[in-house]
Scaffold this active site. Structure first.
Site, PDB file in Angstrom:
ATOM      1  N   LYS A  83       0.855  -1.312   0.145  1.00 36.45           N
ATOM      2  CA  LYS A  83       0.150  -0.122  -0.134  1.00 36.45           C
ATOM      3  C   LYS A  83       0.797   1.250  -0.025  1.00 36.45           C
ATOM      4  O   LYS A  83       1.882   1.193   0.861  1.00 36.45           O
ATOM      5  CB  LYS A  83      -0.675  -0.135   1.123  1.00 36.45           C
ATOM      6  CG  LYS A  83      -2.111   0.322   1.101  1.00 36.45           C
ATOM      7  CD  LYS A  83      -2.881   0.149   2.545  1.00 36.45           C
ATOM      8  CE  LYS A  83      -4.394   0.568   2.072  1.00 36.45           C
ATOM      9  NZ  LYS A  83      -4.995   0.518   3.299  1.00 36.45           N
TER      10      LYS A  83
HETATM   11  O1  G3P Z   1      -8.684   1.284   4.439  1.00 36.25           O
HETATM   12  C1  G3P Z   1      -8.477   2.478   4.818  1.00 36.25           C
HETATM   13  C2  G3P Z   1      -9.874   2.799   5.345  1.00 36.25           C
HETATM   14  O2  G3P Z   1     -10.515   1.992   6.117  1.00 36.25           O
HETATM   15  C3  G3P Z   1     -10.102   3.978   6.299  1.00 36.25           C
HETATM   16  O3  G3P Z   1     -11.017   3.978   7.063  1.00 36.25           O
HETATM   17  O4  G3P Z   1     -12.769   4.891   8.592  1.00 36.25           O
HETATM   18  O5  G3P Z   1     -10.471   5.251   9.170  1.00 36.25           O
HETATM   19  O6  G3P Z   1     -11.833   6.353   7.252  1.00 36.25           O
HETATM   20  P1  G3P Z   1     -11.569   5.244   8.050  1.00 36.25           P
END
Ligand code: G3P
Length: 216
Positions: A83
């Site tokens: 990533k």
């Molecule tokens: O995979 C990255 C993503 O899960 C970020 O999620 O909820 O932290 O915006 P969030």
């Protein structure tokens, strides 16, 4: 659409894997930090549970550093996907990984133009962050829809990985706009199984069965 579990918690991966519905796992530095463990050991353990792509994120912000870290992460397991962030250096590193047959997931994507550049440099996945766009008053799902159109217009094979999924409606909408993958937190995955009418219907069936089979 494939389902990846978005987590750094190995017990969640184990439980979701038993459900039979997950195709891979994504992690990021924040999710790994929540596990209280080191990235390498978490990734190694997840790879022993799930036979599918597992995204592990580099911390370096310069492209040489990303390549160095990515090469080490790729050694952990064949299923590891590197990533990289959606920056100039990240996209440069993406090209190097793609030229060297190492799979990539370009993360922190918030526009079709960013997704286009990642696809041009051979990204395996792009991760548009739906929930974070919604948080700032944009329509996260509309971005996924636009990226779908861009990729289909030009035949890019990069997979659209809907990320930052916060609730079941995001999953339904990802299906409707044609995301290739949605990466879903464990709590949201569990919620997909539920519907109040399923619970009521099941309770009624069991009650009727018991009534009909009551011993005199
Ligand atoms: O995979 C990255 C993503 O899960 C970020 O999620 O909820 O932290 O915006 P969030």
């Amino acid at each position: 659409m494939e389902i990846f579990l978005d987590t750094g918690i190995v017990d969640e991966v184990r439980e979701a894997s038993m459900m039979g519905v997950i195709d891979g796992v994504t992690t990021n530095p924040s999710l790994i930090a929540k596990s209280g463990r080191g990235q390498d050991e978490v990734i190694k353990e997840i790879a022993s549970i799930v036979d599918g792509p597992i995204s592990a994120e580099v911390i370096a912000t310069d492209w040489e550093g990303m390549i160095k870290e990515g090469k080490e992460l790729a050694k952990i397991h064949d299923n590891v996907v590197i990533k990289v962030p959606m920056t100039e250096d990240g996209i440069k590193a993406c090209k190097w990984f793609s030229d060297n047959n190492i799979k990539t997931n370009v993360t922190l994507v918030f526009s079709p133009n960013q997704a286009f550049l990642a696809a041009k440099n051979g990204a395996t996945y792009v991760s548009p962050f739906v929930g974070r766009l919604d948080d700032v008053g944009h329509d996260g799902m509309a971005i996924i829809d636009e990226i779908r159109t861009v990729f289909d217009n030009y035949g890019y094979t990069t997979k659209i990985l809907a990320a930052s999924i916060r609730h079941s409606t995001h999953v339904r909408d990802s299906l409707m706009v044609g995301a290739d993958v949605a990466t879903i937190p464990f709590k949201v995955l569990k919620s997909l199984f539920k519907h109040p009418l399923t619970d009521v219907g099941l309770a009624n069936f069991i009650a009727d069965y018991n009534k009909a089979n009551k011993k005199a």
